[in-house]
Scaffold this motif. Structure first.
Motif, PDB file in Angstrom:
ATOM      1  N   ILE A  92      14.698  24.224  -3.848  1.00 47.63           N
ATOM      2  CA  ILE A  92      15.548  25.270  -4.422  1.00 47.63           C
ATOM      3  C   ILE A  92      16.698  25.557  -3.461  1.00 47.63           C
ATOM      4  N   GLY A  94      19.812  26.973  -1.615  1.00 46.47           N
ATOM      5  CA  GLY A  94      20.454  28.290  -1.620  1.00 46.47           C
ATOM      6  C   GLY A  94      19.475  29.446  -1.522  1.00 46.47           C
TER       7      GLY A  94
ATOM      8  N   ALA B 356      12.179  25.824 -10.740  1.00 48.90           N
ATOM      9  CA  ALA B 356      12.436  26.717  -9.608  1.00 48.90           C
ATOM     10  C   ALA B 356      11.860  28.101  -9.901  1.00 48.90           C
ATOM     11  N   GLU B 369      12.876  39.269 -10.600  1.00 49.62           N
ATOM     12  CA  GLU B 369      13.222  39.114  -9.192  1.00 49.62           C
ATOM     13  C   GLU B 369      13.582  37.658  -8.881  1.00 49.62           C
ATOM     14  N   MET B 373      17.072  36.066  -7.543  1.00 46.66           N
ATOM     15  CA  MET B 373      17.165  35.285  -6.321  1.00 46.66           C
ATOM     16  C   MET B 373      17.906  33.966  -6.580  1.00 46.66           C
ATOM     17  N   ILE B 374      17.601  33.358  -7.712  1.00 44.64           N
ATOM     18  CA  ILE B 374      18.253  32.090  -8.040  1.00 44.64           C
ATOM     19  C   ILE B 374      19.744  32.299  -8.309  1.00 44.64           C
ATOM     20  N   SER B 377      21.618  32.955  -5.113  1.00 44.52           N
ATOM     21  CA  SER B 377      21.758  31.733  -4.313  1.00 44.52           C
ATOM     22  C   SER B 377      22.915  30.878  -4.813  1.00 44.52           C
ATOM     23  N   GLU B 380      25.762  32.138  -2.889  1.00 44.16           N
ATOM     24  CA  GLU B 380      25.456  32.358  -1.479  1.00 44.16           C
ATOM     25  C   GLU B 380      26.478  31.667  -0.563  1.00 44.16           C
TER      26      GLU B 380
END
Ligand SMILES: Nc1ncnc2c1ncn2[C@@H]1O[C@H](COP(=O)(O)OP(=O)(O)OP(=O)(O)O)[C@@H](O)[C@H]1O
Ligand SMILES: [Mg+2]
Lengths: 246, 408
Positions: A92, A94, B356, B369, B373-374, B377, B380
């Motif tokens: 995954i 990032g 994922a 959550e 988060m994905i 990212s 990010e």
């Protein structure tokens, strides 16, 4: 308390039947191993227990800690103490390891109505566990599994287990891809983690891992069901003459 | 109001009324649109826009009690507030900013024109009612925060000129503070002189009733660089069309953007980089998250002229589609006329990676959550090289966006 009881479980994927009246009982503190030829449904079993929604449960019952496991979603099962070390951990990019694991453990603590860990105490815990498993702390700055070697991915699964402290851990071929030294470190990690409250279901192709871990029961699985159960000597039997006798 | 009515009744607001050449040009542009004398089918400038929506509007431009300011937040750190397209005229040893007047017609005649088929730019020419001339002097190192305030119901048609002179190093932020029901058609002409380094961050976060059409044309001279990032959190319509010209050797440009759409939000994006000199590097990357019934488009284009050897050019579009009802149209294009170049383009648009999501949830994280988060990212890496304050602002906007997702 019934710890884990799987009763006549039938599972299919895309119309293809994979688990076929599957039965097993695992008590608190026990270590079970499952061996079986490629494609017999071992990973399917592991993923159905973890709550993967791709599989269709056609019939059967799974009781985990006195509760109907199949009623719970993926995260509820994890919060209740189930952990699957994946055969093929997904990359995954990032998503950084440290905040991910901190969020994971905190959702578990929150669920147990315990105080959550702050950044500092979590970082300490993570570093300690990583060092115990011989994992370079540099790795903790990286994205989940991204660019990890096969063995690194497996070690990282073990690290997650030891941080999350589950009651039932399923290892899906966690020993495959590990070098000799890593296998030793990982089995030491597992042995250190073993206690009368933790149970394990170990899926493996090799006797070697079982020699280190000493399972209480060994099962041979074929065509979606357990065809023979016994002690560690069953593993040697498989090692010597394969699966055709089962 | 119809286009014709607007044109007839609001001609006096046009800045260059006194200049014959520009007035004629304007008249012709008007006729072109009025007589529908343009490519209506494959017009990229109209992607996700209906021409009748843009041509029928209530023209309103009466900047009376405006109060534009120039202030220093810190040493070499300016805050400049434009109100309804008007700035306070100001000059010191580092910068000079003023409103354009009809005496500036020459710079208009000379502006780089890459918008031949751009209807929105045609409208900008027809209704031009404001513009600033902004000069950042050579060898300065500055931060500038440019705030665009637009009052309710205003229609701002603005053409701005920014000169970054030799060796300057500037971080420019654009913020759009739009109140209600405004139309903002803003065109930037940006000149980056030799060895100047410019980081241009553009924040777009405003309510549904507003519209922003933002266009830019930047030109980089020798050894200069221009890096643009747009962050679009708006509910209102946004069009980001940006063109960069690498005219001097060893110059580089990046045109990047992130957008976050929900409900029925729409955005239209285009980037275009023209390599005219040797040894230049360019990057075009747009990323979007789309929820509900939102819709986005992204055209990217790298043009390498025959003398632009040793060019490196990258293009990328990435999108996460959170529902089956949203859509992201992406079209990369490369036109290369030199032989010694490295160019690439890529595109990944699709739903959140289920495996994922499963992995994160299997460790005890809730679906919500894990999703957050994905998504975080996803941008990010875009926050890594940003000034702390800016990164913070973006992550605040992002958490608001993520909150809105769970409420859907
Ligand atoms: N998504 C899928 N679609 C169709 N068939 C599938 C799918 N996933 C698994 N299977 C099939 O289910 C069967 C069991 O697969 P599973 O991964 O559980 O085997 P396994 O016992 O873990 O094998 P191995 O030892 O190779 O890991 C295989 O025949 C496999 O091809
Ligand atoms: Mg398997």
């Amino acid at each position: 308390m019934i710890f884990l009881n799987i009763n006549n479980l039938n599972v299919s994927i895309e119309g293809k039947k994979i688990l076929n009246d599957f039965n097993i009982t695992i008590n608190e503190g026990e270590v079970h191993a499952i061996m079986g030829p490629n494609g017999c449904g071992k990973s399917t079993l592991a993923n159905v227990l973890a709550g993967n929604e791709d599989y269709e449960v056609n019939s059967g019952k799974v009781i985990f800690k006195d509760e109907d496991l199949l009623d719970l979603n993926i995260e509820e099962r994890a919060q209740k103490g189930l952990f699957l070390a994946f055969q093929y951990p997904v990359e995954i990019p990032g998503v950084n390891i440290t905040p991910f694991l901190q969020a994971s453990i905190n959702s578990k603590l929150k669920n147990e109505k315990k105080p959550e860990l702050d950044n500092l105490s979590f970082a300490k815990l993570l570093r300690k566990k990583a060092e115990e498993l011989g994992i370079n702390t540099d790795m903790l700055k990286r994205s989940i599994n991204t660019g990890f070697s096969g063995g690194e991915k497996k070690r990282y699964e073990i690290l997650q287990m030891s941080v999350l402290n589950p009651e039932l851990t399923i290892f899906d071929e966690t020993d495959s891809g590990l070098d000799v030294d890593a296998l030793k470190i990982v089995t030491e990690g597992i042995n250190r983690f073993k206690n009368p409250k933790n149970s394990f279901l170990i899926i493996t192709h090799y006797q070697k891992l079982l020699d280190y871990i000493h399972p209480d029961h060994v099962h041979v699985m074929r065509n979606g069901k357990i065809v023979k159960s016994g002690d560690i000597s069953l593993a040697s039997e498989v090692e010597v003459s394969g699966y055709q006798n089962f | 109001m119809t286009l014709e009515n607007n044109f007839i009744h609001h001609s006096k607001e046009y800045i260059f009324l006194d200049n014959e050449t520009l007035s004629n040009h304007r008249e012709n542009t008007y006729k072109k649109i009025f007589q529908k004398n343009y490519d209506r089918k494959n017009n990229e400038s109209l992607k996700n826009i209906t021409i009748s929506d843009v041509s029928k509007f209530n023209y309103f431009y009466k900047p009376t009690k405006t109060n534009p300011t120039v202030s220093l937040i810190d040493d070499l750190n300016y805050k400049i507030k434009l109100v309804d397209g008007i700035c306070k005229n100001y000059e010191d040893e580092y910068i000079e900013i003023r409103n354009i007047t009809n005496l500036d017609f020459k710079i208009f005649l000379n502006q780089v024109n890459n918008n031949l088929d751009d209807i929105i730019i045609d409208f900008n020419k027809i209704f031009l009612n404001s513009g600033i001339f902004f000069n950042i002097k050579s060898d300065t190192k500055l931060k500038i925060r440019l705030v665009h305030d637009t009052s309710e119901n205003f229609t701002v048609f603005q053409n701005n000129f920014i000169n970054f002179n030799k060796n300057c190093e500037v971080q420019l932020e654009d913020h759009f503070n739009l109140t209600n029901n405004s139309i903002n058609n803003i065109n930037y002409n940006i000149h980056v002189d030799e060895k100047a380094v410019v980081k241009h961050n553009i924040f777009q976060n405003f309510r549904n009733s507003n519209k922003l059409y933002l266009t830019s044309n930047s030109v980089c001279e020798k050894k200069s660089s221009y890096h643009q990032n747009t962050y679009n959190f708006s509910e209102g319509f946004v069009r980001n069309f940006h063109h960069a010209h690498l005219n001097g050797e060893y110059s580089n440009a990046s045109l990047k953007g992130c957008f976050f759409l929900k409900n029925k939000n729409i955005c239209s994006n285009k980037t275009n980089i023209i390599h005219n000199a040797v040894n230049c590097v360019s990057d075009q990357t747009y990323k979007g998250i789309l929820n509900a019934h939102s819709k986005a488009s992204y055209y990217s284009n790298t043009f390498v002229s025959e003398n632009a050897q040793k060019t490196e050019g990258y293009q990328l579009s990435k999108g996460i589609l959170l529902t089956d009802n949203c859509s992201f149209f992406s079209k990369p294009e490369l036109r290369i006329f030199a032989d010694d170049v490295k160019c690439s383009h890529g595109s990944t648009i699709g739903p959140v990676d289920e495996s994922a999501l499963y992995y994160l949830r299997s460790r005890g994280m809730s679906k919500n959550e894990a999703m957050k988060m994905i998504i975080s990212s996803f941008i990010e890496e875009d926050l890594l090289n940003l000034d702390k304050n800016i990164a913070k602002e973006i992550s605040n906007n992002l958490s608001d966006y993520l909150k809105s997702l769970s409420n859907d």
